[in-house]
Design an enzyme around this catalytic site. Sequence first.
Site, PDB file in Angstrom:
ATOM      1  N   THR A 195      -1.291   6.568  -0.961  1.00 30.33           N
ATOM      2  CA  THR A 195      -2.583   5.629  -0.813  1.00 30.33           C
ATOM      3  C   THR A 195      -2.989   5.322   0.601  1.00 30.33           C
ATOM      4  O   THR A 195      -2.377   5.001   1.496  1.00 30.33           O
ATOM      5  CB  THR A 195      -2.355   4.410  -1.534  1.00 30.33           C
ATOM      6  OG1 THR A 195      -1.897   4.667  -2.894  1.00 30.33           O
ATOM      7  CG2 THR A 195      -3.730   3.692  -1.568  1.00 30.33           C
ATOM      8  N   LEU A 230       0.982  -1.006   0.076  1.00 24.97           N
ATOM      9  CA  LEU A 230      -0.040  -0.056  -0.089  1.00 24.97           C
ATOM     10  C   LEU A 230       0.881   1.067  -0.093  1.00 24.97           C
ATOM     11  O   LEU A 230       1.781   1.413   0.918  1.00 24.97           O
ATOM     12  CB  LEU A 230      -0.980   0.087   1.367  1.00 24.97           C
ATOM     13  CG  LEU A 230      -2.134   0.751   1.131  1.00 24.97           C
ATOM     14  CD1 LEU A 230      -3.114   0.344  -0.111  1.00 24.97           C
ATOM     15  CD2 LEU A 230      -3.130   0.961   2.264  1.00 24.97           C
ATOM     16  N   ASP A 231       0.990   1.927  -1.037  1.00 26.99           N
ATOM     17  CA  ASP A 231       1.928   3.014  -1.382  1.00 26.99           C
ATOM     18  C   ASP A 231       1.790   3.987  -0.130  1.00 26.99           C
ATOM     19  O   ASP A 231       0.666   4.423   0.462  1.00 26.99           O
ATOM     20  CB  ASP A 231       1.542   3.714  -2.576  1.00 26.99           C
ATOM     21  CG  ASP A 231       1.974   2.856  -3.946  1.00 26.99           C
ATOM     22  OD1 ASP A 231       2.791   1.959  -3.661  1.00 26.99           O
ATOM     23  OD2 ASP A 231       1.800   3.087  -4.886  1.00 26.99           O
ATOM     24  N   ARG A 232       2.591   4.704   0.022  1.00 25.60           N
ATOM     25  CA  ARG A 232       2.666   5.955   1.080  1.00 25.60           C
ATOM     26  C   ARG A 232       1.806   6.803   0.849  1.00 25.60           C
ATOM     27  O   ARG A 232       1.055   7.364   1.723  1.00 25.60           O
ATOM     28  CB  ARG A 232       4.341   6.624   1.078  1.00 25.60           C
ATOM     29  CG  ARG A 232       4.358   7.761   1.935  1.00 25.60           C
ATOM     30  CD  ARG A 232       5.641   8.483   1.685  1.00 25.60           C
ATOM     31  NE  ARG A 232       5.943   8.935   0.507  1.00 25.60           N
ATOM     32  CZ  ARG A 232       5.625  10.256   0.289  1.00 25.60           C
ATOM     33  NH1 ARG A 232       5.241  11.086   1.113  1.00 25.60           N
ATOM     34  NH2 ARG A 232       5.722  10.660  -0.976  1.00 25.60           N
TER      35      ARG A 232
END
Length: 248
Positions: A98, A94-96
């Site tokens: 997002t 889970l991207d920074r």
Amino acid sequence: MAGDAGDSPFRFGETIPAGTVLEGPVPAWFAPVVPPEPPIPFTHDLLEVSERYVVVDKPHFLPATTNGRIVRETVQTRLRVELDNPDIVPLHRLDRLTAGVLFCSADPGTRAAYQKLFQRRQVTKTYRARVTAEPPVGDSWTTVDLPMRKVAGEREVRVTCGGTPTRTRVRRTGDRTVELQPATGHTHQLRVLLAHLGCPIVGDDTYPVDAGLDLRDFTGPLGLVATRLELTDPVDGRPRRWRSGRRP
């Protein structure tokens, strides 16, 4: 552990004195010095805490795990301190930038069972995005296959022939809003897909134009949230579903 298996002359937890001369490469844990970090002014919400796992609602701008530049200010480190459990590990990307539902293992004994669900694509992850233009899809699910490639040294992921195959289901849910379900887990997959379709995500600092990386810029959150995560628990066989309270 390497010592317990006979692969290292040192036992797990044994301190190796400074200046010790090793006969050859030896598997060992080391604890690097981590300098103080400015706090990231956003907090996660606990959705469920059990002996086997922890599920959180991650805010924008807070990394799930260390990215080399941020170590302390991550979901993983915060949870380990908050719940006094050094075994907590996020099991998916889970991207920074997002926000949304993040599943973490809390028990090494059952970790592999949950990891297999993600590896075998037996977890349904649903995202919602706010985009800058009307998406070229309808209200029904459309499957989009794209080859993507991450070039070493570049932030952007490219859509290119010969790249890694990716698959995503996408549908329109309202005025410039879409829902997405990735079947694969490529870096920046949803961001690249929507930019490729001509409707980049609101607040995206990389697609279609790289605005540069600023880890302290919290002014424009990315309009992307992991809204739901669904799986069948491999330990007790019960269906489980978590929802994010955040909106893109």
